[in-house]
Design a protein around this motif. Structure first.
Motif, PDB file in Angstrom:
ATOM      1  N   GLY A 271       0.891  -1.157  -0.141  1.00 60.99           N
ATOM      2  CA  GLY A 271       0.088   0.057  -0.182  1.00 60.99           C
ATOM      3  C   GLY A 271       0.734   1.241  -0.099  1.00 60.99           C
ATOM      4  N   HIS A 272       1.918   1.357   0.790  1.00 58.75           N
ATOM      5  CA  HIS A 272       2.570   2.449   0.637  1.00 58.75           C
ATOM      6  C   HIS A 272       3.358   2.880  -0.650  1.00 58.75           C
ATOM      7  CE1 HIS A 272       4.171   6.278   1.923  1.00 58.75           C
ATOM      8  NE2 HIS A 272       5.002   6.046   1.000  1.00 58.75           N
ATOM      9  N   PRO A 273       4.085   1.850  -1.026  1.00 60.29           N
ATOM     10  CA  PRO A 273       4.858   1.732  -2.634  1.00 60.29           C
ATOM     11  C   PRO A 273       3.719   2.123  -3.478  1.00 60.29           C
ATOM     12  CG  PRO A 273       5.631  -0.165  -1.409  1.00 60.29           C
ATOM     13  CD  PRO A 273       4.608   0.346  -0.545  1.00 60.29           C
ATOM     14  N   ALA A 320       5.254   0.939   7.673  1.00 59.47           N
ATOM     15  CA  ALA A 320       4.926   0.842   9.210  1.00 59.47           C
ATOM     16  C   ALA A 320       4.197   2.252   9.673  1.00 59.47           C
ATOM     17  CB  ALA A 320       5.793   0.198  10.272  1.00 59.47           C
ATOM     18  N   HIS A 321       4.571   3.402   8.810  1.00 55.88           N
ATOM     19  CA  HIS A 321       4.002   4.616   9.488  1.00 55.88           C
ATOM     20  C   HIS A 321       2.590   4.529   9.449  1.00 55.88           C
ATOM     21  CE1 HIS A 321       4.706   6.399   5.210  1.00 55.88           C
ATOM     22  NE2 HIS A 321       3.593   6.004   5.138  1.00 55.88           N
ATOM     23  N   HIS A 322       1.899   3.422   8.782  1.00 55.47           N
ATOM     24  CA  HIS A 322       0.504   3.504   8.658  1.00 55.47           C
ATOM     25  C   HIS A 322      -0.116   2.821   9.938  1.00 55.47           C
ATOM     26  CE1 HIS A 322      -0.068   4.687   4.532  1.00 55.47           C
ATOM     27  NE2 HIS A 322       1.187   4.266   4.559  1.00 55.47           N
ATOM     28  N   PHE A 323       0.555   2.429  10.710  1.00 53.11           N
ATOM     29  CA  PHE A 323       0.049   1.873  12.102  1.00 53.11           C
ATOM     30  C   PHE A 323       1.294   1.844  13.012  1.00 53.11           C
ATOM     31  CE2 PHE A 323       1.213  -1.388   8.904  1.00 53.11           C
ATOM     32  CZ  PHE A 323       2.515  -2.095   9.464  1.00 53.11           C
TER      33      PHE A 323
HETATM   34 CU   LIG Z   1       2.365   5.413   3.487  1.00 46.76          CU
END
Ligand SMILES: [Cu+2]
Ligand code: HEM
Length: 643
Positions: A271-273, A320-323
């Protein structure tokens, strides 16, 4: 399904009417044969690009209607326009459609339309696979869109986290639609990634060294590299979740040692990439547009390439900045916070390079340039709020609040949508041979952008006031009413802006400004040396590239004939044959997917057998090319006035 509420019934009725209308019109005008021969079976990258573009614009409309429904519901406290369940379904389809079925096909449209022309190739490396990619995307999107019509829609957000999505908590077909629709189109995306990497590395015209490649092609390479490393993570996480739901495994269920955090990690590894997959090509567009409309070489080409590649790499180290609140501990959070902030450095380099290119340039404010200029303040604000979110301790306060909603829409709309629209305006004459009306386009730009700020700036404040995302309603005494009301007005303005784009396209179709030059913007890169629209073999003779921005350099020296055609050099051209199989294969995937959604395994097996049959037939095929005789190429070229 029978008590869905009037909104769903109205939309179902509209869908049926539109389908009947299309089928009726095609039959009445006797266009079925034409549609099949020219479009459904095509392997021409330019036509595939146009089909991606149409699909992306339609999905933009669908996702936009979703957004307006959500914003209408949130316009005032205690509203009952939608109930909680519908609100959940609509934010889920809105998010999924915008990212996977609007942004992705929009950039694939530009890859397809532009990249082979920019590097001097006749097509992509694997044209047949390219058609399969398109039809997998298309039928995956159709399957997903069907969810409102048959059986119920997914409602656990575009991230579909377990345990919310475990069978026990989420029975029924809704979530299956999500899992299968996204899975099928995801396979197509991986194939596109492979295809364009091969195309860029292997199909460049002689002399087109890597460091002579236009920046849009570079950004495509970066984006595709991310695709092939990131999308498999998505495929795997969706497949495992599907197994949990269908077979009763326990990968993510707490029982028997499963772990939902595992899904969340896997999801964001993709998701981040994914957000860089969609934003890098936008950066590519801005680079081309800024150089063309300031009539200057892009400032710091090598640092542009280096920063693109750096972003490509760093994008894997931030998920991991998403959680941050997972509970992994300060050391892990610190690593991901620092890595996230580090992305700002190469991004800043790019912004400064665009600004330096514009500095003392004679800027022509055309539509592509306008959307590019509009992007810069957006990205500055979005970048700053991104750094705020990346600071782990701060994020404990405002994650999952409207602050986040405002931030990512600023990046996705201000960065990605602006870029894709700038690209559409820029290459439109190349695709269709006529220009879009500038006046209507300017109205669209201003209304959409002013609407944007009115819609999303208040949401930063709402976030700080404690409003959480994914709330379907809120009580009066929170005091969030007026800001939400303003935000909804902004959203409607954006809708009006979009309608202006539709009007602009229709108007321009009827009052065409034909482009006979092939180079209406006085641009720099190779695709502008070709006539518009481009003949299906692209280059009658593959040109030899001697430097960066060859077309511009040739124009300066008055040696453009070296890049166009000379009669003696024209030889017969081998082109890939059309095939109906990619379309049929997509359809077979759709049938299989539909079978799995409802656990009708007979249907699923029939669909999969269809897929296998298509593959076997392809393996047995030994003649998939045809030859255009040199004489025919000469005739076409002289009809275009190029000989
Ligand atoms: Cu992100
Ligand atoms: C055109 C104007 C747009 C408006 C007015 C809008 C509005 C909204 C609203 C109201 C929500 C739900 C917020 C919540 O309750 O949590 C939302 C969520 C979302 N939007 Fe948009 N949006 C727009 C465009 C876009 C675009 C262009 C993209 C992506 C390219 C996008 C991606 C998302 C995503 C990923 C979510 C999260 C869905 C979820 O929570 O699962 N939106 N948007």
């Amino acid at each position: 399904m029978w008590n869905e509420g009037y909104l769903i019934w109205i939309s179902d009725a509209l869908i049926v009417l539109v389908v009947v209308g299309i089928v009726g019109a095609l039959t009445y005008l006797k266009k079925w044969r034409w549609l099949w021969d020219n479009w459904l079976t095509t392997v021409d990258h330019k036509k595939i690009g146009i089909m991606y573009l149409i699909a992306a614009l339609l999905m933009f409309f669908r996702g936009g209607v979703d957004a307006l429904l959500l914003r209408t519901q949130l316009a005032q406290p205690g509203e009952h326009f939608l109930d909680a369940e519908h609100y959940d379904q609509i934010f889920t389809t809105h998010g999924t459609i915008m990212i996977l079925f609007m942004a992705m096909p929009f950039l694939f449209a530009l890859f397809n339309i532009v990249v082979p022309l920019q590097i001097g190739a006749r097509d992509v490396a694997f044209p047949y696979l390219n058609a399969i990619s398109f039809w997998l995307f298309f039928f995956g999107a159709m399957l997903f869109n069907l969810s409102f019509v048959f059986g119920g829609s997914p409602d656990a957000g575009w991230t579909s986290y377990p345990p919310l999505t475990e069978l026990g908590f989420d029975p029924g077909p809704g979530e299956n639609y999500y899992l299968l629709g996204v899975q099928i189109s995801g396979i197509g995306s991986i194939a596109t990634g492979i295809n364009f990497i091969a195309t860029i590395l292997k199909m460049r015209a002689p002399g087109m060294k890597l460091m002579r490649m236009p920046l849009f092609t570079w950004s495509t390479l970066g984006s595709c590299l991310i695709i092939i490393f990131a999308f498999p993570a998505l495929s795997v996480s969706l497949a495992l979740l599907m197994l949990d739901r269908v077979v009763g495994t326990h990968f993510f269920t707490m029982m028997h040692g499963g772990n939902p955090m595992m899904f969340i990690n896997l999801f964001w590894v993709w998701g981040h990439p994914e957000v860089y997959i969609v934003v890098l090509p936008a950066f590519g567009v801005y680079s081309e547009v800024v150089a063309t409309f300031t009539r200057k070489r892009i400032f710091g080409y090598s640092s542009m390439v280096a920063s693109l590649m750096l972003i490509t790499v760093i994008s894997y180290f931030v998920w991991a900045h998403h959680f941050f609140t997972m509970g992994a501990g300060a050391d892990v959070n610190t690593f991901f916070a620092v890595a996230s902030m580090a992305v700002g450095i190469p991004t800043g380099v790019k912004v400064f390079n665009w600004l330096f290119t514009m500095f003392r340039g004679r800027i022509r404010v055309t539509l592509p340039m306008l959307w590019t200029l509009g992007f810069i303040p957006n990205f500055a604000i979005g970048g700053a709020t991104g750094i705020m979110l990346a600071a782990a301790p701060g994020d404990y306060q405002y994650h999952n609040s409207y602050f986040l909603i405002a931030h990512f829409h600023q990046m996705l709309i201000g960065g990605v949508v602006n870029g894709m629209l700038a690209g559409m305006y820029y290459w439109w004459p190349k695709m269709f041979g006529f220009r879009l009306n500038e006046r209507l386009g300017k109205w669209a730009f201003w209304i959409f952008n002013i609407g944007f700020y009115i819609c999303f700036l208040p949401q930063y404040a709402l976030g700080f006031e404690g409003m959480q995302r994914r709330m379907y309603t809120y009580p009066t005494d929170m005091g969030w009413g007026s800001l939400n009301f303003v935000s909804t007005i902004g959203a409607y303005l954006m809708g009006v802006g979009f309608l202006f784009i539709v009007w602009q396209v229709l108007y321009s179709l009827f009052h065409m400004e034909r482009d006979t030059t092939g180079d209406p913007w006085d641009a720099r890169t190779l695709e502008w040396s070709l006539p518009s629209p481009v003949p299906h073999y692209n280059f009658a003779v593959i040109p030899t590239i001697t430097e960066r921005d060859v077309w511009w350099a040739a124009k300066q020296r008055g040696t453009t004939d070296l890049l166009t055609t000379s009669t003696e050099d024209i030889k017969e051209i081998h082109m890939p044959k059309n095939s109906g199989r990619p379309f049929i294969m997509g359809l077979a995937f759709f049938v299989a997917g539909f079978g799995f959604v409802f656990n009708w395994y007979i249907l699923a097996v029939i669909g999969l057998a269809g897929v296998a049959l298509c593959m076997i037939l392809r393996a047995l095929e030994d003649q998939d090319e045809y030859v255009i005789p040199a004489e025919e190429v000469r005739e076409t070229e002289s009809a275009l006035g190029r000989l």
